[in-house]
Design a protein around this motif. Structure first.
Motif, PDB file in Angstrom:
ATOM      1  N   ILE A   1      15.663  27.585 109.864  1.00 36.23           N
ATOM      2  CA  ILE A   1      16.279  27.254 108.579  1.00 36.23           C
ATOM      3  C   ILE A   1      15.193  26.758 107.624  1.00 36.23           C
ATOM      4  O   ILE A   1      14.451  25.827 107.946  1.00 36.23           O
ATOM      5  CB  ILE A   1      17.366  26.176 108.743  1.00 36.23           C
ATOM      6  CG1 ILE A   1      18.517  26.750 109.583  1.00 36.23           C
ATOM      7  CG2 ILE A   1      17.871  25.698 107.388  1.00 36.23           C
ATOM      8  CD1 ILE A   1      19.600  25.740 109.913  1.00 36.23           C
ATOM      9  N   VAL A   2      15.109  27.372 106.473  1.00 34.97           N
ATOM     10  CA  VAL A   2      14.157  26.984 105.430  1.00 34.97           C
ATOM     11  C   VAL A   2      14.954  26.300 104.326  1.00 34.97           C
ATOM     12  O   VAL A   2      15.886  26.886 103.771  1.00 34.97           O
ATOM     13  CB  VAL A   2      13.424  28.224 104.885  1.00 34.97           C
ATOM     14  CG1 VAL A   2      12.582  27.860 103.667  1.00 34.97           C
ATOM     15  CG2 VAL A   2      12.562  28.861 105.970  1.00 34.97           C
ATOM     16  N   GLY A   3      14.591  25.028 104.033  1.00 31.49           N
ATOM     17  CA  GLY A   3      15.348  24.274 103.040  1.00 31.49           C
ATOM     18  C   GLY A   3      15.190  24.827 101.627  1.00 31.49           C
ATOM     19  O   GLY A   3      14.180  25.444 101.286  1.00 31.49           O
ATOM     20  N   ALA A   4      16.177  24.529 100.806  1.00 26.08           N
ATOM     21  CA  ALA A   4      16.133  24.939  99.399  1.00 26.08           C
ATOM     22  C   ALA A   4      14.884  24.388  98.731  1.00 26.08           C
ATOM     23  O   ALA A   4      14.496  23.250  98.966  1.00 26.08           O
ATOM     24  CB  ALA A   4      17.376  24.440  98.679  1.00 26.08           C
ATOM     25  N   GLY A   5      14.235  25.173  97.927  1.00 24.37           N
ATOM     26  CA  GLY A   5      13.079  24.725  97.162  1.00 24.37           C
ATOM     27  C   GLY A   5      11.806  24.557  97.971  1.00 24.37           C
ATOM     28  O   GLY A   5      10.788  24.118  97.436  1.00 24.37           O
ATOM     29  N   SER A   6      11.815  24.889  99.268  1.00 21.81           N
ATOM     30  CA  SER A   6      10.611  24.724 100.095  1.00 21.81           C
ATOM     31  C   SER A   6       9.561  25.784  99.769  1.00 21.81           C
ATOM     32  O   SER A   6       9.892  26.868  99.284  1.00 21.81           O
ATOM     33  CB  SER A   6      10.968  24.860 101.578  1.00 21.81           C
ATOM     34  OG  SER A   6      11.920  23.886 101.928  1.00 21.81           O
ATOM     35  N   VAL A   7       8.308  25.438 100.084  1.00 20.39           N
ATOM     36  CA  VAL A   7       7.201  26.385  99.931  1.00 20.39           C
ATOM     37  C   VAL A   7       6.612  26.614 101.324  1.00 20.39           C
ATOM     38  O   VAL A   7       6.041  25.694 101.920  1.00 20.39           O
ATOM     39  CB  VAL A   7       6.147  25.834  98.958  1.00 20.39           C
ATOM     40  CG1 VAL A   7       4.962  26.782  98.847  1.00 20.39           C
ATOM     41  CG2 VAL A   7       6.782  25.601  97.582  1.00 20.39           C
ATOM     42  N   ILE A   8       6.743  27.800 101.848  1.00 19.92           N
ATOM     43  CA  ILE A   8       6.411  28.078 103.251  1.00 19.92           C
ATOM     44  C   ILE A   8       5.055  28.767 103.323  1.00 19.92           C
ATOM     45  O   ILE A   8       4.902  29.925 102.933  1.00 19.92           O
ATOM     46  CB  ILE A   8       7.507  28.947 103.902  1.00 19.92           C
ATOM     47  CG1 ILE A   8       8.877  28.290 103.717  1.00 19.92           C
ATOM     48  CG2 ILE A   8       7.184  29.187 105.378  1.00 19.92           C
ATOM     49  CD1 ILE A   8       8.950  26.853 104.208  1.00 19.92           C
ATOM     50  N   THR A   9       4.067  27.995 103.839  1.00 22.29           N
ATOM     51  CA  THR A   9       2.686  28.469 103.874  1.00 22.29           C
ATOM     52  C   THR A   9       2.258  28.905 105.268  1.00 22.29           C
ATOM     53  O   THR A   9       1.173  29.457 105.427  1.00 22.29           O
ATOM     54  CB  THR A   9       1.751  27.339 103.390  1.00 22.29           C
ATOM     55  OG1 THR A   9       1.949  26.214 104.261  1.00 22.29           O
ATOM     56  CG2 THR A   9       2.062  26.941 101.957  1.00 22.29           C
ATOM     57  N   LYS A  10       3.060  28.540 106.295  1.00 16.74           N
ATOM     58  CA  LYS A  10       2.711  28.857 107.688  1.00 16.74           C
ATOM     59  C   LYS A  10       3.936  29.379 108.416  1.00 16.74           C
ATOM     60  O   LYS A  10       5.072  29.179 107.966  1.00 16.74           O
ATOM     61  CB  LYS A  10       2.220  27.592 108.401  1.00 16.74           C
ATOM     62  CG  LYS A  10       0.944  27.030 107.816  1.00 16.74           C
ATOM     63  CD  LYS A  10       0.538  25.756 108.521  1.00 16.74           C
ATOM     64  CE  LYS A  10      -0.762  25.215 107.913  1.00 16.74           C
ATOM     65  NZ  LYS A  10      -1.001  23.824 108.329  1.00 16.74           N
ATOM     66  N   ASP A  11       3.729  29.948 109.583  1.00 18.86           N
ATOM     67  CA  ASP A  11       4.856  30.450 110.366  1.00 18.86           C
ATOM     68  C   ASP A  11       5.814  29.315 110.739  1.00 18.86           C
ATOM     69  O   ASP A  11       5.399  28.170 110.953  1.00 18.86           O
ATOM     70  CB  ASP A  11       4.352  31.103 111.652  1.00 18.86           C
ATOM     71  CG  ASP A  11       3.523  32.357 111.366  1.00 18.86           C
ATOM     72  OD1 ASP A  11       3.501  32.825 110.205  1.00 18.86           O
ATOM     73  OD2 ASP A  11       2.901  32.865 112.311  1.00 18.86           O
ATOM     74  N   VAL A  12       7.077  29.641 110.872  1.00 20.20           N
ATOM     75  CA  VAL A  12       8.106  28.685 111.271  1.00 20.20           C
ATOM     76  C   VAL A  12       8.651  29.130 112.634  1.00 20.20           C
ATOM     77  O   VAL A  12       9.136  30.256 112.757  1.00 20.20           O
ATOM     78  CB  VAL A  12       9.251  28.654 110.233  1.00 20.20           C
ATOM     79  CG1 VAL A  12      10.302  27.626 110.627  1.00 20.20           C
ATOM     80  CG2 VAL A  12       8.701  28.379 108.838  1.00 20.20           C
ATOM     81  N   PRO A  13       8.563  28.247 113.662  1.00 20.68           N
ATOM     82  CA  PRO A  13       9.073  28.658 114.978  1.00 20.68           C
ATOM     83  C   PRO A  13      10.594  28.868 114.967  1.00 20.68           C
ATOM     84  O   PRO A  13      11.303  28.315 114.114  1.00 20.68           O
ATOM     85  CB  PRO A  13       8.700  27.468 115.882  1.00 20.68           C
ATOM     86  CG  PRO A  13       7.673  26.694 115.133  1.00 20.68           C
ATOM     87  CD  PRO A  13       7.967  26.912 113.678  1.00 20.68           C
ATOM     88  N   ALA A  14      11.057  29.596 115.959  1.00 22.95           N
ATOM     89  CA  ALA A  14      12.496  29.853 116.091  1.00 22.95           C
ATOM     90  C   ALA A  14      13.262  28.541 116.163  1.00 22.95           C
ATOM     91  O   ALA A  14      12.787  27.547 116.720  1.00 22.95           O
ATOM     92  CB  ALA A  14      12.756  30.692 117.343  1.00 22.95           C
TER      93      ALA A  14
END
Lengths: 230, 230, 230
Positions: free
Chosen positions: B204-217
């Protein structure tokens, strides 16, 4: 192609290749651009101007994964006097645009939405279903107004703002609630509003902020997550 | 204007001022809105509905600064049965929309894209070239799906999300890779995904987040830059 | 419907249901798509291509809450040679598109804008009034370029960026100033630029950043609020 059941007022200017469907009513002094599609039952007030290539009175549709089914018996689209609608915009049935409203190019407004007097919906802005927008509100270009949202009078929403109404993102219960933005609040560009947050009267949300909690009246909030400043 | 080489099925409803070019094939029970443009070779399945003022089967174009040249010999646009396409949308050649797909108003989908059964592409959403979208995916209104991206089945992408595929922003080499979003992941509204990040299954990626790296399951990530929480 | 005062060159291809108004001038070898609306006085150079369902040369309009009144006596829209305009786009009067410019589908460009040679305006991108864009600039899909902004040559703006020009959000004085982006700067996707910030030459703004202060030349800035790194 103007359906013979349509009622067209005096001094109405109609562009080329316009389609006007059954039972449309157009008051006096209206201007309709080229290639406009006016779906059945739509009602347009005096001195209103519709831009080229726009669709008025679209009925909703859905596929089988979508919560909201196509609803029968929606009211017609009602556009009052002195309204301006841009080019390439799409406005659904059961929308009410009050006197003096301005809708920009490439905007779209879903069913069951009311927009109050003299309010502005910018270009490319989107308003989802079941949302109420007050008088003299400005929603700038490219902003996204989710469903089930309340925006009071004189609110200012900058460009490219985003809002949401479903904290479970499609997997929880179906009690959705969009944000509530109280009278006179101002939202900076590209701000993110989470479901059901309440932005108090005359509060200010900084550009790029992510608002996860309610904001009290007259306060200023900035950052990710948003924090209230002095 | 219907080209004489087009093959139109039974019980097909065609609006006013429609243009159907050479070698188009339209199956039975299809509904085509007003002012629709169907470019040559497009194939449309049974019971599909196309909204007013949309363009189907557009060939790509480019100016001399653009990496991807206009490609010859692209396959036709194929739209399967029971698909719904909104108004004022633009869909390119060599797109495949599987059965039951829903495309909102003012959306656009570039060439070499596949969208699986019953998936939803919201209004004003944009899908770039060479991207594969699975089954029962929801991409909400106004989200931007970059080129060279993979979205697995049952992913949920909230409104106004953004992704990119070029970490050198036009000045590096040309090995572009968009994000990969694994099955069942959910992305909150207005999140930003950097090139080539992998969002794990059911993350789950939160609203407004900036994702720069992989996110585990199965993890939840929020903030700028995104950090995994409990 | 081609007005008899329009001047159409040789080897011009004109689609179905096109509207060409008074005093339009179209040079040789131009291609005009279906359902295009070309408003009066528009001038189009050689080998230019216009996509289906686009509007060229729209005059501005406003309601009574809007600062900028409809202006009389705007210059015509001028599109030079070898320009490509996508489908369902809207371009206003007194815009100048220089040779080789590319405008994507569903884009819109307001009056008093100049776009330099070979620059690219992506799909769904929006350029507000009174903004100057240099040569070989890339503005990617869905980005929002506010009014009163200056973008120098060879700038790269990623997808879904946002900018603003009014720090008082409709309630202060009316001296608006958009950001200034100097030559060769690069802006990552979904970045937010506040009013009047200056992004220095070859500076890099990270994806999802919120830029509240000027960025010196050759520096990289990331985060919310943006901070300069190493």
């Amino acid at each position: 192609m103007i359906d013979p059941t349509a009622k067209i007022g005096e001094s109405v200017s109609i562009g080329e290749y316009v389609v006007i469907e059954e039972n449309v009513i157009i008051a006096d002094h209206v201007t309709i651009g080229h290639h406009v599609v006016i779906k059945k039952d739509t009602i347009i007030g005096q001195y209103t101007q519709i831009g080229d290539l726009s669709v008025l009175g679209k009925p909703p549709s859905s596929n089988k994964k979508m919560r909201r089914k196509t609803e029968k018996d929606l009211e017609p689209l009602i556009i009052r006097d002195h309204v301006i609608v841009g080019c390439n915009s799409v406005i659904y049935r059961e929308v009410k645009l009050d006197t003096g409203v301005f809708i920009g190019d490439l905007a779209s407004i879903r069913e069951k939405v009311i927009i109050g007097e003299d309010s502005i919906i910018g270009r490319n802005a989107i308003v989802e279903t079941n949302t109420k927008i007050g008088k003299r509100v400005t929603i700038q270009t490219g902003s996204y107004i989710t469903a089930d949202m309340i925006i009071e009078d004189e609110v200012f929403i900058g460009p490219c703002c985003s809002s949401s109404n479903d904290k479970y993102m499609g997997k929880g219960n179906f009690m959705h609630q969009g944000p509530v933005i109280k009278r006179g609040a101002k939202i900076g560009n590209n701000a993110t509003l989470l479901p059901a947050v309440i932005i108090g009267e005359n509060a200010i949300v900084g550009a790029g902020s992510v608002i996860t909690k309610d904001v009290p009246a007259n306060k200023t909030i900035v950052g990710n997550p948003g924090r209230i400043i002095k």
